[in-house]
Design an enzyme around this catalytic site. Structure first.
Site, PDB file in Angstrom:
ATOM      1  N   ASP A  80       0.822  -1.296  -0.034  1.00 32.11           N
ATOM      2  CA  ASP A  80       0.068   0.103   0.215  1.00 32.11           C
ATOM      3  C   ASP A  80       0.774   1.397   0.106  1.00 32.11           C
ATOM      4  OD1 ASP A  80       0.688  -0.652   2.760  1.00 32.11           O
ATOM      5  OD2 ASP A  80      -0.621   0.631   3.343  1.00 32.11           O
ATOM      6  N   GLU A 138      -0.776  -2.110   5.371  1.00 29.40           N
ATOM      7  CA  GLU A 138       0.301  -1.614   6.359  1.00 29.40           C
ATOM      8  C   GLU A 138       0.426  -0.342   7.082  1.00 29.40           C
ATOM      9  OE1 GLU A 138       3.567  -0.977   8.970  1.00 29.40           O
ATOM     10  OE2 GLU A 138       3.478  -0.061   6.928  1.00 29.40           O
ATOM     11  N   GLU A 139      -0.216   0.627   6.354  1.00 33.44           N
ATOM     12  CA  GLU A 139       0.001   1.867   6.906  1.00 33.44           C
ATOM     13  C   GLU A 139      -1.068   2.507   7.546  1.00 33.44           C
ATOM     14  OE1 GLU A 139       2.504   3.720   6.815  1.00 33.44           O
ATOM     15  OE2 GLU A 139       3.999   3.171   5.146  1.00 33.44           O
ATOM     16  N   HIS A 363       8.234   8.644   4.421  1.00 32.90           N
ATOM     17  CA  HIS A 363       6.991   9.200   4.677  1.00 32.90           C
ATOM     18  C   HIS A 363       7.327  10.713   4.396  1.00 32.90           C
ATOM     19  CE1 HIS A 363       4.574   6.639   7.258  1.00 32.90           C
ATOM     20  NE2 HIS A 363       5.343   5.713   6.723  1.00 32.90           N
TER      21      HIS A 363
END
Length: 396
Positions: A80, A138-139, A363
């Site tokens: 993702d 996962e995020e 990020h």
């Protein structure tokens, strides 16, 4: 045999780059992954693997059955993206507004697919079986790991390994963290309720913004004064919203933050103290509070024997001087759920390269890595697969 597989891997490296860049240009956010899992499933099917789709929701699991008896080893990659605007100046920049692969999940996916292709070409030499877990979401909490486990992705698995690309270490290195590698991550939300009124008459109001300021100060003393100094924790208030005008005292103010811990007892203590401190401060100043504390991923524990496998084989892949022993990361990772079910280890692949501006942290809107790190990630997966099944000590 390992060297032969590494040569085969090098030959398909352009294919890995192509897959990664196509993913990078077409990111899909957590729980919105549609095309990515289809593309992964088709790739695995073309390798002749047994493939399950929609595992736990949007997950994909491929299985390679060797021709000799042995353990079942699983590898996990996530796919993702993040809700971040891509600000890189590269040909493969994200084409989706407000979404990008800013954490390297495209790298993880392409690396594991490359390893799957090479291993599938030599299944006559494989003992036991290899499970390739491609995870969605996962995020975002709760992530995809829990539902994939509940849907059987670990059924029959003896050990599991995962890797994460890291721009805090350079290309050509592999990072290892013993014991607890990544933190448990929780979220708290606090609504402070006062009594609104005119800004010129504070004595007939209960100022929720002022109360929030006092709660903030008191939350920050919890780790410093109520947690064992030989242990660790982090409390961060990341958001405060309150008030509507310059001359009105706000009746309600909302606060949200995160807690990061490694020790289960510290995690319990901090949750309890946040509730106690917030309630006491609010009541002492004439207000009340609604407190919500949501537990996220647990701390990620690396089991000793699997971690030793990673350490030994990393020295073969990149050379002993390039194996870096890192401090635990306060970031969180839902790979933690897998190693709560079966023994396993999580390691880090160096991807930084100043020459191509691959220096920004995960990020970040300009996040990128040197794509050659995929070779090291895939080599680790291949080495772990062979080592577990054939006792590669003799080959080393």
């Amino acid at each position: 045999m390992t060297e032969k597989l590494f040569e085969d891997l090098q030959a398909i490296y352009p294919e890995m780059v192509e897959f990664r860049r196509e993913m990078h240009m077409n990111p899909e956010l957590s729980f919105q992954e549609v095309h990515t899992p289809k593309k992964i499933a088709n790739y695995l099917r073309d390798l002749g693997l047994e493939v399950r789709t929609e595992v736990g929701g949007r997950g994909v699991v491929g299985k390679l059955q060797g021709e000799k008896p042995g353990k079942t080893i699983a590898f996990r990659a996530d796919f993702d993206a993040l809700p971040i605007q891509d600000q890189k100046n590269v040909d493969y920049k994200s084409t989706v507004d407000g979404a990008m692969h800013a954490c390297g999940h495209d790298i993880h996916t392409a690396s594991l697919l490359g390893a799957a292709k090479v291993l599938s070409q030599h299944k006559d030499k494989i003992s036991g079986s290899i499970v390739f877990i491609h995870q969605f979401a996962e995020e975002q909490i709760p992530g995809g790991a829990i539902s994939m486990i509940e849907d059987g992705c670990l059924d029959g698995v003896d050990e599991i390994y995962g890797a994460h690309v890291w721009t805090s270490i350079p290309l050509g290195t592999i990072g290892i963290i013993g014991d607890y590698a990544m933190a448990a991550g929780d979220q708290f939300d606090i609504e402070i309720i006062g009594k609104g009124g005119h800004g010129a008459k504070p004595h007939v109001t209960v100022d929720s913004i002022y109360i929030a300021s006092q709660v903030l100060n008191q939350l920050h003393q919890i780790v410093g004064r109520q947690v064992d100094p030989l242990k660790t924790g982090v409390i961060t208030v990341g958001k405060i919203n309150g008030g509507q005008a310059f001359n009105i005292i706000a009746e309600n103010t909302n606060m949200s933050g995160t807690v990061r811990t490694f020790d289960a007892e510290v995690r319990d203590t901090i949750e309890e103290k946040i509730k106690q401190v917030t309630t006491a401060v609010c009541e002492g100043l004439g207000g009340t509070a609604n407190i919500s504390y949501t537990r996220g991923y647990p701390a990620l524990y690396n089991h000793p024997e699997p971690l030793k496998n990673v350490d030994d084989l990393a020295q073969n892949v990149v050379g002993k001087p390039h194996v870096k022993y890192l401090l635990p990361s306060p970031g969180m990772e839902d790979f933690a759920y897998y190693v709560k079910e079966v023994p396993g280890a999580f390691f880090f692949i160096g991807g930084a390269n100043e020459e191509i501006n691959a220096v920004y942290p995960n990020h970040h809107p300009k996040f990128d890595v040197d794509e050659r790190c995929m070779l090291n990630a895939a080599k680790m997966f291949i080495s772990l697969a062979l080592q577990e099944k054939q006792g590669a000590d003799d080959e080393r």
